[in-house]
Scaffold this motif. Structure first.
Motif, PDB file in Angstrom:
ATOM      1  N   GLU A 159       0.834  -1.211   0.000  1.00 31.48           N
ATOM      2  CA  GLU A 159       0.000   0.000   0.000  1.00 31.48           C
ATOM      3  C   GLU A 159       0.862   1.252   0.000  1.00 31.48           C
ATOM      4  O   GLU A 159       0.516   2.252  -0.629  1.00 31.48           O
ATOM      5  CB  GLU A 159      -0.958   0.004   1.189  1.00 31.48           C
ATOM      6  N   SER A 160       1.982   1.197   0.687  1.00 32.86           N
ATOM      7  CA  SER A 160       2.901   2.333   0.690  1.00 32.86           C
ATOM      8  C   SER A 160       3.430   2.598  -0.713  1.00 32.86           C
ATOM      9  O   SER A 160       3.586   3.756  -1.121  1.00 32.86           O
ATOM     10  CB  SER A 160       4.052   2.083   1.668  1.00 32.86           C
ATOM     11  N   CYS A 161       3.683   1.552  -1.450  1.00 32.19           N
ATOM     12  CA  CYS A 161       4.134   1.702  -2.841  1.00 32.19           C
ATOM     13  C   CYS A 161       3.031   2.324  -3.700  1.00 32.19           C
ATOM     14  O   CYS A 161       3.320   3.136  -4.592  1.00 32.19           O
ATOM     15  CB  CYS A 161       4.573   0.356  -3.412  1.00 32.19           C
ATOM     16  N   ARG A 162       1.788   1.974  -3.419  1.00 31.81           N
ATOM     17  CA  ARG A 162       0.670   2.611  -4.142  1.00 31.81           C
ATOM     18  C   ARG A 162       0.613   4.107  -3.839  1.00 31.81           C
ATOM     19  O   ARG A 162       0.373   4.916  -4.743  1.00 31.81           O
ATOM     20  CB  ARG A 162      -0.649   1.941  -3.764  1.00 31.81           C
ATOM     21  N   VAL A 163       0.824   4.474  -2.581  1.00 31.49           N
ATOM     22  CA  VAL A 163       0.836   5.884  -2.180  1.00 31.49           C
ATOM     23  C   VAL A 163       1.943   6.617  -2.933  1.00 31.49           C
ATOM     24  O   VAL A 163       1.740   7.729  -3.439  1.00 31.49           O
ATOM     25  CB  VAL A 163       1.014   6.012  -0.646  1.00 31.49           C
ATOM     26  N   LEU A 164       3.082   5.990  -3.043  1.00 29.71           N
ATOM     27  CA  LEU A 164       4.214   6.564  -3.772  1.00 29.71           C
ATOM     28  C   LEU A 164       3.859   6.715  -5.261  1.00 29.71           C
ATOM     29  O   LEU A 164       4.062   7.781  -5.855  1.00 29.71           O
ATOM     30  CB  LEU A 164       5.440   5.664  -3.588  1.00 29.71           C
ATOM     31  N   ALA A 165       3.278   5.674  -5.851  1.00 31.96           N
ATOM     32  CA  ALA A 165       2.918   5.695  -7.270  1.00 31.96           C
ATOM     33  C   ALA A 165       1.855   6.750  -7.579  1.00 31.96           C
ATOM     34  O   ALA A 165       1.869   7.365  -8.653  1.00 31.96           O
ATOM     35  CB  ALA A 165       2.419   4.318  -7.702  1.00 31.96           C
ATOM     36  N   GLU A 166       0.948   6.975  -6.635  1.00 28.55           N
ATOM     37  CA  GLU A 166      -0.131   7.954  -6.838  1.00 28.55           C
ATOM     38  C   GLU A 166       0.341   9.382  -6.634  1.00 28.55           C
ATOM     39  O   GLU A 166      -0.430  10.324  -6.816  1.00 28.55           O
ATOM     40  CB  GLU A 166      -1.292   7.635  -5.886  1.00 28.55           C
ATOM     41  N   GLY A 167       1.608   9.565  -6.254  1.00 23.00           N
ATOM     42  CA  GLY A 167       2.153  10.903  -6.070  1.00 23.00           C
ATOM     43  C   GLY A 167       1.664  11.598  -4.808  1.00 23.00           C
ATOM     44  O   GLY A 167       1.749  12.817  -4.690  1.00 23.00           O
ATOM     45  N   MET A 168       1.173  10.820  -3.850  1.00 22.92           N
ATOM     46  CA  MET A 168       0.705  11.401  -2.584  1.00 22.92           C
ATOM     47  C   MET A 168       1.875  11.814  -1.697  1.00 22.92           C
ATOM     48  O   MET A 168       1.686  12.577  -0.755  1.00 22.92           O
ATOM     49  CB  MET A 168      -0.189  10.403  -1.846  1.00 22.92           C
ATOM     50  N   VAL A 169       3.043  11.289  -2.000  1.00 19.85           N
ATOM     51  CA  VAL A 169       4.284  11.667  -1.323  1.00 19.85           C
ATOM     52  C   VAL A 169       5.342  11.878  -2.400  1.00 19.85           C
ATOM     53  O   VAL A 169       5.190  11.410  -3.533  1.00 19.85           O
ATOM     54  CB  VAL A 169       4.762  10.588  -0.311  1.00 19.85           C
ATOM     55  N   ILE A 170       6.404  12.572  -2.033  1.00 20.95           N
ATOM     56  CA  ILE A 170       7.465  12.842  -3.001  1.00 20.95           C
ATOM     57  C   ILE A 170       8.456  11.681  -3.077  1.00 20.95           C
ATOM     58  O   ILE A 170       8.908  11.313  -4.140  1.00 20.95           O
ATOM     59  CB  ILE A 170       8.197  14.159  -2.659  1.00 20.95           C
ATOM     60  N   ARG A 171       8.756  11.127  -1.928  1.00 21.27           N
ATOM     61  CA  ARG A 171       9.761  10.057  -1.883  1.00 21.27           C
ATOM     62  C   ARG A 171       9.396   9.041  -0.810  1.00 21.27           C
ATOM     63  O   ARG A 171       8.586   9.327   0.076  1.00 21.27           O
ATOM     64  CB  ARG A 171      11.147  10.638  -1.634  1.00 21.27           C
ATOM     65  N   ALA A 172      10.003   7.880  -0.884  1.00 27.43           N
ATOM     66  CA  ALA A 172       9.725   6.794   0.068  1.00 27.43           C
ATOM     67  C   ALA A 172      10.018   7.216   1.503  1.00 27.43           C
ATOM     68  O   ALA A 172       9.319   6.796   2.428  1.00 27.43           O
ATOM     69  CB  ALA A 172      10.527   5.545  -0.303  1.00 27.43           C
ATOM     70  N   SER A 173      11.008   8.061   1.694  1.00 23.75           N
ATOM     71  CA  SER A 173      11.348   8.484   3.060  1.00 23.75           C
ATOM     72  C   SER A 173      10.223   9.302   3.703  1.00 23.75           C
ATOM     73  O   SER A 173      10.112   9.349   4.924  1.00 23.75           O
ATOM     74  CB  SER A 173      12.666   9.256   3.089  1.00 23.75           C
ATOM     75  N   ASP A 174       9.363   9.923   2.895  1.00 20.94           N
ATOM     76  CA  ASP A 174       8.189  10.613   3.450  1.00 20.94           C
ATOM     77  C   ASP A 174       7.274   9.603   4.135  1.00 20.94           C
ATOM     78  O   ASP A 174       6.705   9.881   5.195  1.00 20.94           O
ATOM     79  CB  ASP A 174       7.409  11.343   2.357  1.00 20.94           C
ATOM     80  N   ILE A 175       7.137   8.451   3.538  1.00 23.85           N
ATOM     81  CA  ILE A 175       6.321   7.374   4.120  1.00 23.85           C
ATOM     82  C   ILE A 175       6.981   6.868   5.397  1.00 23.85           C
ATOM     83  O   ILE A 175       6.293   6.575   6.383  1.00 23.85           O
ATOM     84  CB  ILE A 175       6.118   6.235   3.092  1.00 23.85           C
ATOM     85  N   ASP A 176       8.302   6.803   5.387  1.00 22.88           N
ATOM     86  CA  ASP A 176       9.025   6.385   6.597  1.00 22.88           C
ATOM     87  C   ASP A 176       8.726   7.312   7.765  1.00 22.88           C
ATOM     88  O   ASP A 176       8.473   6.854   8.887  1.00 22.88           O
ATOM     89  CB  ASP A 176      10.533   6.341   6.346  1.00 22.88           C
ATOM     90  N   VAL A 177       8.727   8.614   7.508  1.00 20.73           N
ATOM     91  CA  VAL A 177       8.459   9.588   8.569  1.00 20.73           C
ATOM     92  C   VAL A 177       7.060   9.368   9.144  1.00 20.73           C
ATOM     93  O   VAL A 177       6.867   9.319  10.360  1.00 20.73           O
ATOM     94  CB  VAL A 177       8.631  11.036   8.054  1.00 20.73           C
ATOM     95  N   VAL A 178       6.078   9.207   8.276  1.00 16.68           N
ATOM     96  CA  VAL A 178       4.697   8.999   8.731  1.00 16.68           C
ATOM     97  C   VAL A 178       4.575   7.672   9.477  1.00 16.68           C
ATOM     98  O   VAL A 178       3.900   7.594  10.507  1.00 16.68           O
ATOM     99  CB  VAL A 178       3.716   9.055   7.545  1.00 16.68           C
ATOM    100  N   SER A 179       5.233   6.640   8.974  1.00 12.04           N
ATOM    101  CA  SER A 179       5.116   5.330   9.634  1.00 12.04           C
ATOM    102  C   SER A 179       5.693   5.353  11.049  1.00 12.04           C
ATOM    103  O   SER A 179       5.183   4.667  11.934  1.00 12.04           O
ATOM    104  CB  SER A 179       5.759   4.219   8.791  1.00 12.04           C
ATOM    105  N   ILE A 180       6.702   6.164  11.254  1.00  9.15           N
ATOM    106  CA  ILE A 180       7.320   6.272  12.590  1.00  9.15           C
ATOM    107  C   ILE A 180       6.534   7.221  13.485  1.00  9.15           C
ATOM    108  O   ILE A 180       6.143   6.852  14.597  1.00  9.15           O
ATOM    109  CB  ILE A 180       8.794   6.728  12.477  1.00  9.15           C
ATOM    110  N   THR A 181       6.280   8.434  12.994  1.00  9.99           N
ATOM    111  CA  THR A 181       5.653   9.442  13.850  1.00  9.99           C
ATOM    112  C   THR A 181       4.139   9.276  13.960  1.00  9.99           C
ATOM    113  O   THR A 181       3.550   9.658  14.966  1.00  9.99           O
ATOM    114  CB  THR A 181       5.972  10.868  13.356  1.00  9.99           C
ATOM    115  N   GLY A 182       3.518   8.720  12.946  1.00 14.23           N
ATOM    116  CA  GLY A 182       2.068   8.595  12.960  1.00 14.23           C
ATOM    117  C   GLY A 182       1.549   7.232  13.353  1.00 14.23           C
ATOM    118  O   GLY A 182       0.502   7.120  13.990  1.00 14.23           O
ATOM    119  N   TYR A 183       2.251   6.190  12.977  1.00  8.89           N
ATOM    120  CA  TYR A 183       1.772   4.827  13.211  1.00  8.89           C
ATOM    121  C   TYR A 183       2.559   4.055  14.253  1.00  8.89           C
ATOM    122  O   TYR A 183       2.234   2.928  14.572  1.00  8.89           O
ATOM    123  CB  TYR A 183       1.769   4.029  11.893  1.00  8.89           C
TER     124      TYR A 183
END
Length: 178
Positions: A102-126
């Protein structure tokens, strides 16, 4: 301490969880897996903290495991389904690799700029363990080819959850370029 999905369901109420699940199904139906346990729990008035019992039993705000109370519901939810044997490693993969997908889908949909943006959310948000670097960093450490191959294998092995486990195009692309 981060809260697990069952604790969150009990906190918000399984009736709310059911409503949110419907929204997910409406938006992402074929990629969702819905366990029959929620309907069985609702029919048994196990709505969580507000009724004093859900996935856990409550004495005030403190939840304690309720294996004895859940066992009949789990047994009913499993009726007619084959028993499977999985390792602890496979359980972790079955839970975490779809999050990577699902994170790869978020990346593909352009909801984030780079994979590390997802890393930040996964740590601080989840509440993903910071020492593991975030879900995408962790996935790269696992090997994206491995993640994609395992998901494809689960998709074939468990046809009732085929679309839940099927690796998305972006994950396949990242795996091919690894």
């Amino acid at each position: 301490m981060p809260m697990g999905v069952h604790e969150m369901g009990d906190l918000s109420g399984l009736d709310i969880m059911k409503h949110v699940t419907k929204n997910f199904l409406d938006a992402y139906g074929e990629r969702c897996y819905v366990s029959p346990i929620v309907d069985l729990m609702m029919n048994s008035k196990r709505l969580g903290q507000k009724t004093g019992v859900g996935y856990y039993k409550y004495k005030g705000r403190k939840g304690v495991p309720d294996e004895k109370g859940l066992l009949p519901l789990l047994t009913k939810a499993r009726e007619g389904k084959p028993t499977i044997t999985v390792t602890d490693q496979e359980i972790a993969e079955m839970v975490m690799y779809p999050v990577v997908n699902e994170s790869c889908r978020v990346l593909a949909e352009g909801m984030v700029i780079r994979a590390s943006d997802i890393d930040v959310v996964s740590i601080t948000g989840y509440g993903f363990p910071a020492h593991k670097g975030g879900i995408m960093h962790w996935a790269q450490h696992q090997g994206l080819k491995n993640v994609s191959a395992k998901l494809a294998s689960f998709s074939q092995k468990y046809p009732e959850a085929r679309n839940f486990f099927a690796p998305c195009a972006k994950l396949k692309e990242l795996a091919a370029n690894e």
